[in-house]
Scaffold this motif. Structure first.
Motif, PDB file in Angstrom:
ATOM      1  N   PRO A  35       0.617  -1.175   0.315  1.00  0.00           N
ATOM      2  CA  PRO A  35       0.180   0.269   0.216  1.00  0.00           C
ATOM      3  C   PRO A  35       0.675   1.320  -0.458  1.00  0.00           C
ATOM      4  CG  PRO A  35      -0.054  -1.159   2.221  1.00  0.00           C
ATOM      5  CD  PRO A  35       0.626  -2.432   1.287  1.00  0.00           C
ATOM      6  N   GLU A  36       2.028   1.058   0.205  1.00  0.00           N
ATOM      7  CA  GLU A  36       2.980   2.468   0.684  1.00  0.00           C
ATOM      8  C   GLU A  36       3.209   2.953  -0.842  1.00  0.00           C
ATOM      9  OE1 GLU A  36       3.234  -0.758   2.600  1.00  0.00           O
ATOM     10  OE2 GLU A  36       3.645   0.217   4.789  1.00  0.00           O
ATOM     11  N   LEU A  37       3.742   1.631  -1.403  1.00  0.00           N
ATOM     12  CA  LEU A  37       3.450   2.468  -3.232  1.00  0.00           C
ATOM     13  C   LEU A  37       2.752   2.956  -3.819  1.00  0.00           C
ATOM     14  CD1 LEU A  37       5.831   1.565  -5.360  1.00  0.00           C
ATOM     15  CD2 LEU A  37       5.839  -0.204  -5.089  1.00  0.00           C
ATOM     16  N   THR A  38       1.758   2.036  -4.286  1.00  0.00           N
ATOM     17  CA  THR A  38       0.338   2.024  -4.656  1.00  0.00           C
ATOM     18  C   THR A  38      -0.358   3.766  -4.075  1.00  0.00           C
ATOM     19  OG1 THR A  38      -1.013   0.728  -3.126  1.00  0.00           O
ATOM     20  CG2 THR A  38      -0.278  -0.187  -5.103  1.00  0.00           C
ATOM     21  N   SER A  39       0.909   4.006  -2.904  1.00  0.00           N
ATOM     22  CA  SER A  39      -0.041   5.377  -2.749  1.00  0.00           C
ATOM     23  C   SER A  39       0.533   6.501  -3.130  1.00  0.00           C
ATOM     24  CB  SER A  39       0.112   5.333  -0.996  1.00  0.00           C
ATOM     25  OG  SER A  39      -1.269   4.494  -0.020  1.00  0.00           O
ATOM     26  N   PHE A  40       2.010   6.381  -3.353  1.00  0.00           N
ATOM     27  CA  PHE A  40       3.173   7.191  -3.946  1.00  0.00           C
ATOM     28  C   PHE A  40       3.075   7.435  -5.261  1.00  0.00           C
ATOM     29  CE2 PHE A  40       7.219   7.614  -5.498  1.00  0.00           C
ATOM     30  CZ  PHE A  40       7.902   8.695  -4.800  1.00  0.00           C
ATOM     31  N   TYR A  41       2.350   6.280  -5.637  1.00  0.00           N
ATOM     32  CA  TYR A  41       2.094   6.597  -6.975  1.00  0.00           C
ATOM     33  C   TYR A  41       0.706   7.262  -7.156  1.00  0.00           C
ATOM     34  CZ  TYR A  41       0.452   5.180 -12.352  1.00  0.00           C
ATOM     35  OH  TYR A  41       0.772   4.920 -12.975  1.00  0.00           O
ATOM     36  N   ASP A  42       0.327   7.064  -6.561  1.00  0.00           N
ATOM     37  CA  ASP A  42      -1.066   7.520  -6.609  1.00  0.00           C
ATOM     38  C   ASP A  42      -1.158   9.160  -5.570  1.00  0.00           C
ATOM     39  OD1 ASP A  42      -2.810   5.667  -7.450  1.00  0.00           O
ATOM     40  OD2 ASP A  42      -3.430   5.094  -5.568  1.00  0.00           O
ATOM     41  N   ALA A  43      -0.110   8.914  -5.610  1.00  0.00           N
ATOM     42  CA  ALA A  43       0.007  11.063  -4.931  1.00  0.00           C
ATOM     43  C   ALA A  43       0.758  12.114  -6.019  1.00  0.00           C
ATOM     44  CB  ALA A  43       0.830  10.731  -3.758  1.00  0.00           C
ATOM     45  N   ARG A  44       1.313  10.395  -6.384  1.00  0.00           N
ATOM     46  CA  ARG A  44       2.349  11.497  -7.389  1.00  0.00           C
ATOM     47  C   ARG A  44       1.212  11.644  -9.480  1.00  0.00           C
ATOM     48  NH1 ARG A  44       4.921  15.750  -9.133  1.00  0.00           N
ATOM     49  NH2 ARG A  44       6.916  14.876 -11.228  1.00  0.00           N
ATOM     50  N   ARG A  45       0.614  10.128  -9.427  1.00  0.00           N
ATOM     51  CA  ARG A  45      -0.704  11.082 -10.501  1.00  0.00           C
ATOM     52  C   ARG A  45      -1.936  12.156 -10.087  1.00  0.00           C
ATOM     53  NH1 ARG A  45      -5.691   8.692 -11.435  1.00  0.00           N
ATOM     54  NH2 ARG A  45      -5.766   8.416 -13.754  1.00  0.00           N
ATOM     55  N   GLN A  46      -1.824  11.831  -9.383  1.00  0.00           N
ATOM     56  CA  GLN A  46      -2.633  13.205  -8.664  1.00  0.00           C
ATOM     57  C   GLN A  46      -1.932  14.683  -9.500  1.00  0.00           C
ATOM     58  OE1 GLN A  46      -6.363  13.271  -7.935  1.00  0.00           O
ATOM     59  NE2 GLN A  46      -6.005  14.957  -8.745  1.00  0.00           N
ATOM     60  N   ASP A  47      -0.897  14.453  -9.006  1.00  0.00           N
ATOM     61  CA  ASP A  47       0.117  15.833  -8.593  1.00  0.00           C
ATOM     62  C   ASP A  47      -0.290  16.144 -10.221  1.00  0.00           C
ATOM     63  OD1 ASP A  47       0.083  15.724  -5.727  1.00  0.00           O
ATOM     64  OD2 ASP A  47       2.226  14.895  -6.253  1.00  0.00           O
TER      65      ASP A  47
END
Length: 285
Positions: A108-120
């Motif tokens: 989940p830490e990796l997917t959250s990191f990826y999703d945060a970058r995508r939202q940015d």
């Protein structure tokens, strides 16, 4: 501390088998070796194998490129190199804006990191999250305005000019036919009557009946020509478009050439009613 089970990594490799169409054998071997290294969590080896393939033109637009960027970004992140992971994921998101990492395969830490970058990137307007990277063109309904620059004097020309100017080709063809028949009849009968005249310019008594018949045909031809001409002028001016014609048609447009949607704003206004009692609510678009 981040942990990543071996079983999900096996599932990652099993769910995304790379194809080899149009890819050199050396690159295919690198991807295969990186897959094996990724399974055993040998992330430095994955980075070593896949980093040279990031900008390789042979992989542009291919599923293998998506897998290369996904494995490389994950390997950077799981090795603790978050800045490098952010750069790789940025490139992955720009090329595949609708891609989401599978939460069943990655921690989940990796997917959250990826999703945060995508939202940015979405917030910055860098990517359109609804764009399919495999679609380079889209069928659009195009509105086309056809202006009419025909001067008024042109509508007084014979042979259906007004109808053709109004894009009434069928009606114009009928007018042309009638005027052509009328003119041909008029010219032919006039020529025939002139042939019946003697040197003094008169028709002899013997040819008088034939001349009368020809004269009647001449009048009929002139009437047809004149009537068709008057109808053409009146009809052309009466049906002259007041503004440009608007036509709609479907056309395949390149994604990059599609204009942005218009900015539609609305406002809600609350104030006293004009009747003196109560509250007035107004919505403006």
């Amino acid at each position: 501390m981040l942990t990543l089970a071996t079983a999900p990594l096996d599932a990652i490799a099993a769910t995304t088998p790379p194809t080899t169409a149009g890819i050199p054998r050396e690159m295919t071997q690198r991807i295969t070796q990186a897959e094996a290294a990724f399974r055993v969590q040998a992330y430095p080896r994955v980075v070593e194998l896949l980093q040279p393939l990031v900008d390789n033109p042979f992989l542009d637009g291919k599923p293998e490129h998506r897998q290369v960027l996904e494995w490389l970004g994950a390997s950077h992140y799981l090795s603790g190199a978050q800045d490098a992971a952010r750069l790789v994921f940025t490139k992955l998101i720009q090329e595949w804006p609708r891609l989401h990492l599978d939460e069943l395969l990655y921690p989940p830490e990796l997917t959250s990191f990826y999703d945060a970058r995508r939202q940015d990137l979405i917030d910055l307007g860098v990517i359109d999250p609804n764009r399919d990277p495999n679609v380079t063109a889209r069928m659009m309904l195009v509105r086309e305005e056809i202006s009419h620059d025909t001067p008024t004097i042109a509508y007084f020309a014979p042979f259906g000019v007004g109808q053709f100017a109004n894009h009434q080709d069928g009606k114009g063809t009928v007018v042309v036919t009638l005027q052509a028949l009328g003119l041909a009849t008029t010219v032919a009968t006039w020529w025939a009557i002139e042939g019946l005249k003697d040197d003094s310019g008169y028709v002899s008594a013997a040819d008088e009946s034939e001349a009368s018949a020809l004269n009647a045909l001449w009048i009929a031809g002139a009437t047809v020509f004149g009537g068709a001409y008057i109808y053409s002028v009146v009809d052309g001016l009466a049906n002259r478009p007041a503004g440009p014609d608007v036509r709609y048609h479907n056309e395949l447009i390149d994604i990059e050439d599609i204009p942005p949607a218009p900015d539609v704003t609305s406002s809600l206004r609350i104030g006293p009613t004009t009747q003196g009692v109560g509250v007035c609510v107004g919505l403006t678009f």
